[in-house]
Enzyme design. Structure first.
Site, short mmCIF file in Angstrom:
data_model
loop_
_atom_site.label_atom_id
_atom_site.label_comp_id
_atom_site.label_asym_id
_atom_site.label_seq_id
_atom_site.Cartn_x
_atom_site.Cartn_y
_atom_site.Cartn_z
N GLU A 1 0.82 -1.21 0.00
CA GLU A 1 0.00 0.00 0.00
C GLU A 1 0.85 1.26 0.00
O GLU A 1 0.62 2.18 0.77
CB GLU A 1 -0.95 -0.01 1.20
N GLU B 1 -3.78 -9.21 0.59
CA GLU B 1 -4.14 -8.97 2.00
C GLU B 1 -5.66 -9.00 2.06
O GLU B 1 -6.32 -8.28 1.30
CB GLU B 1 -3.58 -7.62 2.45
C1 GAL Z 1 -4.01 -2.66 5.60
C2 GAL Z 1 -2.52 -2.54 5.85
C3 GAL Z 1 -2.09 -3.36 7.05
C4 GAL Z 1 -3.02 -3.10 8.19
C5 GAL Z 1 -4.43 -3.42 7.77
C6 GAL Z 1 -5.44 -3.28 8.87
O1 GAL Z 1 -4.49 -1.67 4.77
O2 GAL Z 1 -1.81 -3.01 4.74
O3 GAL Z 1 -0.78 -3.04 7.42
O4 GAL Z 1 -2.90 -1.77 8.54
O5 GAL Z 1 -4.77 -2.55 6.73
O6 GAL Z 1 -6.72 -3.55 8.38
#
Ligand code: GAL
Length: 835
Positions: free
Chosen positions: A429, A505
C-alpha cells in the site's frame, strides 16, 4: 620419531584449522546501555549504566505500557481519514523509541577473515570494531554484514564490537521492537572463501525423472583466484550423495561466479505437503589443492508458474493460497526473535490448514524462512511499507534514495535459495501507487527482483486499486495483488493483462476471544464501550470484510489466486477499530489467533475451509450467559460438513444446511443479513438462551451422523486447569531454549470451562525451567508481559515457560514444574519433563 609425530600432527591441525569456516552466533556476553554514551573509547569505558543481556534482545518489551509512548497525531489516509486524529496505542504503547548501545568482545584466530552478520537490528545501526567505524545500516528489518578483518587486533583477541541503535518516534504503524532483536553471527573464514550469500542455486529443468540443479558460486580471495577449484556435491533429503561436479575458477564468468549444472535423478519435489530439502556442499580448494572453504546451502526442487486465467501452479498442480500475513513480534516475547516461538506459531497455522505466510511488511528473520522451508509454508517476502513517500513521518522514506536497491538486493540474495519463497512483494500500500512515478518505480523494483532472481514472480499489495488499474502500476507486476477491495476483483481481472488476481491482503476481520455481542450483525467498524469486537466473527474494519467474502471469491472464480489473511496472529499496536483516542487499547483485534496464542472462533472457520484432510466441528458461543435467559442467542457451528442438528437440553432445534452459492446470493438480495455466512457456517439464529447444554451433530452428505460437540453452562468457578503445548521439552545449549505455552483455564467442579473469569493468576516455576512471559489476548490489558502474573481474559491466559539445561539449573530435576495460583480457586500444577 616423537618430534616427527608431533610435527605431522601439527600439520594436520593446521590443515584442519585453515579449512574451517566457522559461524558462531553471539548470544551471550553482551552489555546494553539505554541512552547515548559520551565517547566510544570502548575499551576504556567502564562507566555504569551497562547491563548484561543476551541477544536477541528487545529493550522495550519488559517495560510498562504507557499511552504517552510514541503518541501519534496523524491522518491515516489509507484508512480514509480526512484529518489528523490522536492515535493511541498505535505502536503498542511501549518505549521502543530512543537510543541504545550494545557491546561485546570477541576473539578471532590470527590470519582469519572475520565478518559480522546481523540478522536485523532495530534500527539505524552504526557499528564499530575496536573503535573503528565499520559501517551502518539504517533499515531495522534488513539483514546485513560487514567484513571487519581490517579492524581486528593483531593477535585476534579481545576485539570489541559496539553497536549504536536509534529509533525515532513516529517511525512505525505497529510495534517494531527495539535493539539487537535478531541474532548476530561471527563468520570466520580463510582468505579464500565464499562470501555471505555467495551461492545461488536454481533448478531450471524439473521433470519426473530428473532435475538440473544450477549452482553459481562467488569466490572471494585476497590473492588472485585463477586455478582455484570449486567442488559441489548434492545431498538428497535422505542424506545420500546425488551428484557432484568440479570447476576451476578460470572458467569464471563476468559476474565472478563459477557455474555448475548437476543432474539429480528422480527428484523429490518440495511442497507444503512434502517439504523435501536438498543440500549443496560447496568446497573451495586453493591452487595447492588445500581445502579452504566449505559451504552448505539448503534448497528445494520445485516449479512455480503463474498462468493467465488459471492462477498459480506448484509442481504442475493448481492451488490457491491459504495464507496469512503476520507482523514480526511474538506477542509477549516482543520482537526478540525466538526459533521455538516461531515454530509454535507455524504449528498452530499448519493445524489450521494454512499453507502460506506473507512477511508483512518487512524482511523476515532468517529462521522463519528456514522453518517455512522445513515445515512446508509458501512465502511472500515483502520489504517495504513505504517507498519515497511517507506513511510515517520518520518512516523508511528517509532512506529510500540511498538504500532501497541495496536493501532489495541483500534480501533477494539472502532468500533466493529458499524453496518456501514463491514470490516477492515489492511493497505494501505504498502511497507512490498513485503518483506519476508509481508505475515506473514498480517496474524498477520488479526488474531488480528479476535481475537477482529470475525464477519468482513479483507482486505488491495495492489498496488504491482504481488508480493502479489506470496508471500502469498494477500492470507492471507479475501478479497484481489486491488488498481488500473485493468489489474490484472482477474489474482488475477484466482490465489487467495478467488475467489473475491475488488476494495479497484479505479480511481484516476483528474479534475478541470469548466476548460475544448481540444482536449478531455483519458490520464494518462497530465499536463498543468495552473496546472489544464481537466473537461471533461478523465484524471487520470499514475498508475490509468478513472471511466469507474471500472464501467465495476463491471458490467461485478460477482466476483468483487465493489469499493472505490479515492476520494469523494478533500483534502489538494498531488496535483498530479502537485506534483513535481509545487508550488502553494497544494491540490488534485482527488475529485469527490472539496475542496469548489462543485461537479465536475464526480459527475453526478457516480450518473448516482449509483443512481438506481432516474434519472440523466447533460450536459457539460458550453457553454461560447469565441474564440472557429467554433472549435470542444464535448458535453457530464451524464445520466442513454441510448439515447439522442442534439440541438444547435434549430438544432438537432443527436441522440446518449450508446455503449453496446461488442460494446465498439470492438470500443476500432478499435482505437476509446473515446469508453471507450461511454458505460457510451452520447458523441457528432463532434459538433462545436456556442454561444447560447445547449439542450439535454434524451429518455427512449421506445423512449419517459424523461428528458431534457438546457445550455446557458452567457452574461456580472452582479451579484452575493447565494444558501445555508441549508434553516434554528438549534442552539445547546453543539454540533458543525450548518453550512451552501453558494455557490456564478456569473450570467448575465438573470441569466445565468458566468463560467469564478475569481474576489475576500468579505463576511459580520450579526445577529446570523459568518463566519467560505471559499474555491474555485482551487488547486493552495493561498487565506487564514479562512478569509472572496475568489477569485472565474470557477465562483464559497463557504463560510461556522456557526449559533450561541441566548444566545451568541449580536443581537439575529433569522436570519443570509450573504452578498457577488465583485467589478463591484451587491451584493447578503441571510437570513437564526435560529431555
Ligand atoms: C491494511 C494494511 C495493514 C493493516 C491493515 C489493517 O491496509 O496493509 O498493514 O494496517 O490494513 O486492516
Amino acid at each position: 620419531m616423537r618430534r616427527t609425530g608431533i610435527f605431522l600432527l601439527s600439520l594436520v591441525v593446521m590443515a584442519l584449522n585453515s579449512t574451517a569456516r566457522e559461524m558462531v552466533t553471539l548470544r551471550k556476553g553482551w552489555e546494553f546501555h539505554r541512552g547515548d554514551i559520551a565517547n566510544i573509547d570502548l575499551k576504556a569505558d567502564r562507566s555504569t549504566g551497562w547491563e548484561s543481556v543476551s541477544v536477541p534482545h528487545d529493550w522495550a518489551i519488559d517495560q510498562p505500557f504507557d499511552m504517552s509512548n510514541d503518541l501519534q497525531t496523524v491522518q491515516v489516509i489509507q484508512d480514509g481519514e480526512t484529518h489528523p486524529t490522536l492515535k493511541t496505542g498505535r505502536t503498542g504503547g511501549l518505549p521502543y523509541m530512543g537510543i541504545g548501545w550494545y557491546r561485546r568482545s570477541f576473539d578471532v584466530r590470527p590470519g582469519k577473515m572475520a565478518t559480522l552478520v546481523f540478522d536485523g537490528a532495530m534500527s539505524e545501526a552504526k557499528v564499530w570494531v575496536n573503535g573503528h567505524k565499520v559501517g551502518e545500516w539504517p533499515y531495522g528489518y534488513a539483514s546485513f554484514h560487514f567484513d571487519v578483518t581490517p579492524y581486528l587486533n593483531p593477535d585476534g583477541r579481545d576485539n570489541v564490537v559496539m553497536v549504536r541503535l536509534e529509533n525515532l518516534p513516529f517511525s512505525s504503524r505497529w510495534y517494531p521492537g527495539a535493539g539487537l532483536y535478531r541474532n548476530v553471527h561471527l563468520l570466520t573464514t580463510d582468505s579464500l572463501y565464499v562470501p555471505v550469500w555467495g551461492v545461488h542455486i536454481t533448478t531450471p529443468y524439473v521433470k519426473d525423472d530428473f532435475a538440473t540443479v544450477r549452482i553459481r558460486t562467488l569466490v572471494n580471495a585476497v590473492s588472485p583466484t585463477h586455478g582455484v577449484r570449486v567442488d559441489t556435491e548434492i545431498i538428497n533429503p535422505n542424506g545420500i550423495s546425488s551428484g557432484r561436479m568440479s570447476g576451476i575458477v578460470s572458467h569464471i564468468d563476468s559476474t565472478g561466479c563459477v557455474e555448475q549444472n548437476i543432474e539429480v535423478s528422480s527428484p523429490a519435489l518440495w511442497s507444503p505437503e512434502s517439504p523435501c530439502l536438498y543440500t549443496a556442499v560447496t568446497r573451495v580448494y586453493d591452487t595447492g589443492g588445500y581445502l579452504c572453504d566449505s559451504v552448505t546451502t539448503r534448497f528445494g526442487i520445485r516449479t512455480i508458474e503463474v498462468i493467465p486465467h488459471r492462477g498459480f501452479y506448484l509442481n504442475g498442480h493448481h492451488r490457491k493460497f491459504k495464507g496469512v500475513c503476520n507482523h514480526h513480534d511474538l506477542g509477549p516475547l516482543g520482537a526478540a526473535v525466538n526459533r521455538n516461538a516461531l515454530r509454535h506459531q507455524l504449528e498452530m497455522l499448519k493445524e489450521m490448514g494454512c499453507d502460506a505466510v506473507r512477511t508483512s511488511h518487512n524482511m523476515p528473520d532468517p529462521q522463519l524462512v528456514e522453518l517455512c522451508d522445513e515445515m512446508g509454508f509458501m512465502m511472500m517476502i515483502e520489504p517495504f511499507d513505504e517507498w519515497e513517500i511517507a506513511k510515517c513521518r520518520n518512516g523508511y522514506h528517509r532512506f529510500w534514495d540511498e538504500w532501497a536497491e541495496r536493501d532489495m538486493v541483500e534480501m533477494l540474495r539472502h532468500y533466493r535459495n529458499n524453496p518456501s519463497v514463491v514470490m516477492w512483494s515489492v511493497g505494501n500500500e505504498v502511497p507512490t501507487q498513485c503518483s506519476e512515478d508509481g508505475a515506473a518505480m514498480a517496474a524498477w523494483l520488479r526488474d531488480i527482483c528479476h535481475r537477482e532472481d529470475p525464477t519468482r514472480p513479483v507482486t505488491a499489495g495495492m489498496d488504491q486499486v482504481a488508480c493502479t488499474l489506470e496508471n500502469g502500476f498494477a500492470a507492471a507486476l507479475d501478479m497484481p495483488g489486491l488488498n481488500y477491495r473485493t468489489h474490484k476483483y472482477h474489474e482488475a481481472y477484466d482490465m489487467l493483462p495478467q488475467r489473475v488476481v491475488l488476494g495479497s491482503e484479505t479480511a481484516s476481520a476483528v474479534s475478541s476471544r470469548g466476548v460475544y455481542k448481540w444482536p449478531v450483525e455483519i458490520s464494518g467498524n462497530a465499536t463498543y464501550p468495552d473496546h472489544q469486537s464481537n466473537a461471533y466473527e461478523v465484524e471487520s474494519c470499514a475498508w475490509a470484510n468478513i472471511p466469507e467474502v474471500d472464501f467465495a471469491l476463491a471458490d467461485d472464480f478460477p482466476w483468483t489466486m487465493g489469499q493472505f489473511v490479515w492476520t494469523g496472529f494478533d500483534y502489538l499496536g494498531e488496535p483498530s477499530p479502537y485506534n483513535t483516542d481509545a487508550w488502553p487499547s494497544h494491540s490488534s483485534l485482527f488475529g485469527i489467533i490472539d496475542l496469548a496464542s489462543i485461537p479465536k472462533d475464526r480459527y475453526w472457520l478457516y480450518r473448516s475451509q482449509w483443512r481438506k484432510d481432516d474434519h472440523t466441528l466447533y460450536v459457539a458461543p460458550h453457553w454461560t450467559h447469565p441474564g440472557r435467559e429467554g433472549k435470542i442467542t444464535p448458535v453457530i457451528a464451524y464445520t466442513d460438513f454441510n448439515e447439522g442438528e442442534l439440541w438444547i437440553n435434549g430438544v432438537s432445534m432443527g436441522r440446518c444446511r449450508k446455503l449453496s452459492a446461488v442460494e446465498a446470493d439470492s438470500a443476500v438480495a432478499a435482505g437476509d443479513s446473515l446469508a453471507l455466512i450461511r454458505r460457510y457456517r451452520l447458523v441457528w439464529d432463532y434459538v433462545v438462551y436456556t442454561p444447560g447444554e447445547i449439542r450439535v451433530v454434524a451429518y455427512d452428505d449421506d445423512g449419517r451422523a459424523a461428528m458431534e460437540q457438546t457445550v455446557r453452562t458452567a457452574d461456580t468457578p472452582y479451579a484452575l486447569s493447565l494444558s501445555s503445548s508441549q508434553a516434554e521439552l528438549t534442552a539445547n545449549a546453543d539454540a533458543d531454549r525450548p518453550l512451552a505455552y501453558i494455557t490456564v483455564s478456569v473450570v467448575d467442579r465438573d470441569g466445565n470451562f468458566c468463560p467469564d473469569d478475569s481474576r489475576l493468576v500468579e505463576f511459580e516455576v520450579k526445577g529446570q525451567g523459568r518463566f519467560r512471559a505471559a499474555a491474555n489476548g485482551d487488547p486493552t490489558s495493561l498487565d506487564p508481559l514479562q512478569e509472572p502474573r496475568m489477569h485472565l481474559f474470557s477465562g483464559r491466559c497463557t504463560a510461556i515457560i522456557e526449559g533450561i539445561n541441566a548444566d545451568d539449573a541449580d536443581n537439575p530435576s529433569g522436570v519443570v514444574t509450573v504452578t498457577a495460583i488465583a485467589s478463591g480457586l484451587r491451584k493447578a500444577t503441571l510437570n513437564i519433563p526435560i529431555r
